[in-house]
Design a protein around this motif. Structure first.
Motif, PDB file in Angstrom:
ATOM      1  N   THR A   1       0.849  -1.193   0.000  1.00  0.00           N
ATOM      2  CA  THR A   1       0.000   0.000   0.000  1.00  0.00           C
ATOM      3  C   THR A   1       0.882   1.241   0.000  1.00  0.00           C
ATOM      4  O   THR A   1       1.955   1.253   0.604  1.00  0.00           O
ATOM      5  CB  THR A   1      -0.914   0.035   1.238  1.00  0.00           C
ATOM      6  OG1 THR A   1      -0.101   0.003   2.414  1.00  0.00           O
ATOM      7  CG2 THR A   1      -1.861  -1.155   1.255  1.00  0.00           C
ATOM      8  N   VAL A   2       0.438   2.234  -0.705  1.00  0.00           N
ATOM      9  CA  VAL A   2       1.154   3.499  -0.790  1.00  0.00           C
ATOM     10  C   VAL A   2       0.251   4.569  -0.205  1.00  0.00           C
ATOM     11  O   VAL A   2      -0.898   4.716  -0.637  1.00  0.00           O
ATOM     12  CB  VAL A   2       1.508   3.837  -2.264  1.00  0.00           C
ATOM     13  CG1 VAL A   2       2.228   5.168  -2.359  1.00  0.00           C
ATOM     14  CG2 VAL A   2       2.355   2.726  -2.865  1.00  0.00           C
ATOM     15  N   PRO A   3       0.749   5.334   0.776  1.00  0.00           N
ATOM     16  CA  PRO A   3      -0.063   6.400   1.339  1.00  0.00           C
ATOM     17  C   PRO A   3      -0.443   7.418   0.260  1.00  0.00           C
ATOM     18  O   PRO A   3       0.339   7.687  -0.654  1.00  0.00           O
ATOM     19  CB  PRO A   3       0.840   7.048   2.388  1.00  0.00           C
ATOM     20  CG  PRO A   3       1.897   6.036   2.679  1.00  0.00           C
ATOM     21  CD  PRO A   3       2.046   5.223   1.441  1.00  0.00           C
ATOM     22  N   PRO A   4      -1.653   7.987   0.348  1.00  0.00           N
ATOM     23  CA  PRO A   4      -2.091   8.942  -0.680  1.00  0.00           C
ATOM     24  C   PRO A   4      -1.129  10.113  -0.864  1.00  0.00           C
ATOM     25  O   PRO A   4      -0.897  10.556  -1.995  1.00  0.00           O
ATOM     26  CB  PRO A   4      -3.450   9.421  -0.176  1.00  0.00           C
ATOM     27  CG  PRO A   4      -3.923   8.344   0.735  1.00  0.00           C
ATOM     28  CD  PRO A   4      -2.708   7.743   1.332  1.00  0.00           C
ATOM     29  N   GLY A   5      -0.547  10.606   0.222  1.00  0.00           N
ATOM     30  CA  GLY A   5       0.395  11.723   0.096  1.00  0.00           C
ATOM     31  C   GLY A   5       1.615  11.354  -0.725  1.00  0.00           C
ATOM     32  O   GLY A   5       2.104  12.151  -1.522  1.00  0.00           O
ATOM     33  N   SER A   6       2.108  10.140  -0.548  1.00  0.00           N
ATOM     34  CA  SER A   6       3.267   9.691  -1.320  1.00  0.00           C
ATOM     35  C   SER A   6       2.908   9.495  -2.780  1.00  0.00           C
ATOM     36  O   SER A   6       3.683   9.820  -3.672  1.00  0.00           O
ATOM     37  CB  SER A   6       3.801   8.379  -0.746  1.00  0.00           C
ATOM     38  OG  SER A   6       4.283   8.566   0.561  1.00  0.00           O
ATOM     39  N   ALA A   7       1.720   8.970  -3.030  1.00  0.00           N
ATOM     40  CA  ALA A   7       1.280   8.771  -4.408  1.00  0.00           C
ATOM     41  C   ALA A   7       1.154  10.116  -5.118  1.00  0.00           C
ATOM     42  O   ALA A   7       1.566  10.255  -6.274  1.00  0.00           O
ATOM     43  CB  ALA A   7      -0.043   8.024  -4.439  1.00  0.00           C
ATOM     44  N   ARG A   8       0.615  11.113  -4.431  1.00  0.00           N
ATOM     45  CA  ARG A   8       0.491  12.457  -5.045  1.00  0.00           C
ATOM     46  C   ARG A   8       1.867  13.053  -5.296  1.00  0.00           C
ATOM     47  O   ARG A   8       2.101  13.682  -6.329  1.00  0.00           O
ATOM     48  CB  ARG A   8      -0.330  13.375  -4.142  1.00  0.00           C
ATOM     49  CG  ARG A   8      -1.820  13.102  -4.167  1.00  0.00           C
ATOM     50  CD  ARG A   8      -2.611  14.228  -3.502  1.00  0.00           C
ATOM     51  NE  ARG A   8      -2.195  14.455  -2.121  1.00  0.00           N
ATOM     52  CZ  ARG A   8      -2.692  13.815  -1.057  1.00  0.00           C
ATOM     53  NH1 ARG A   8      -3.622  12.890  -1.235  1.00  0.00           N
ATOM     54  NH2 ARG A   8      -2.264  14.085   0.153  1.00  0.00           N
TER      55      ARG A   8
END
Length: 69
Positions: free
Chosen positions: A52-59
């Motif tokens: 899983t990738v945190p949304p902040g990291s994905a952005r």
């Protein structure tokens, strides 16, 4: 862990400089063999799950430019 039974080095043992240290290392090198290089087999993408990738990291990654831009 410290070896409490080993005698403390004398001041004469601590002198000698870099050349002495390199000579000591050269004499000790044959006593240890380097392990063989281990290569892991490739993992198929179907075997990778649960990441899983945190949304902040994905952005953050999405906002980065491609290499070479």
């Amino acid at each position: 862990m410290t070896n409490l039974r080993a005698p403390a080095p004398s001041p004469a043992d601590l002198e000698g400089g870099l050349a002495s240290l390199r000579g000591d290392c050269a004499r000790m090198a044959p006593h240890w063999a380097a392990p063989g290089r281990a290569t892991a087999p490739p993992v198929p993408p179907s075997a990778i799950h649960g990441v899983t990738v945190p949304p902040g990291s994905a952005r953050l990654l999405e906002a980065m430019s491609e290499y070479g831009d």
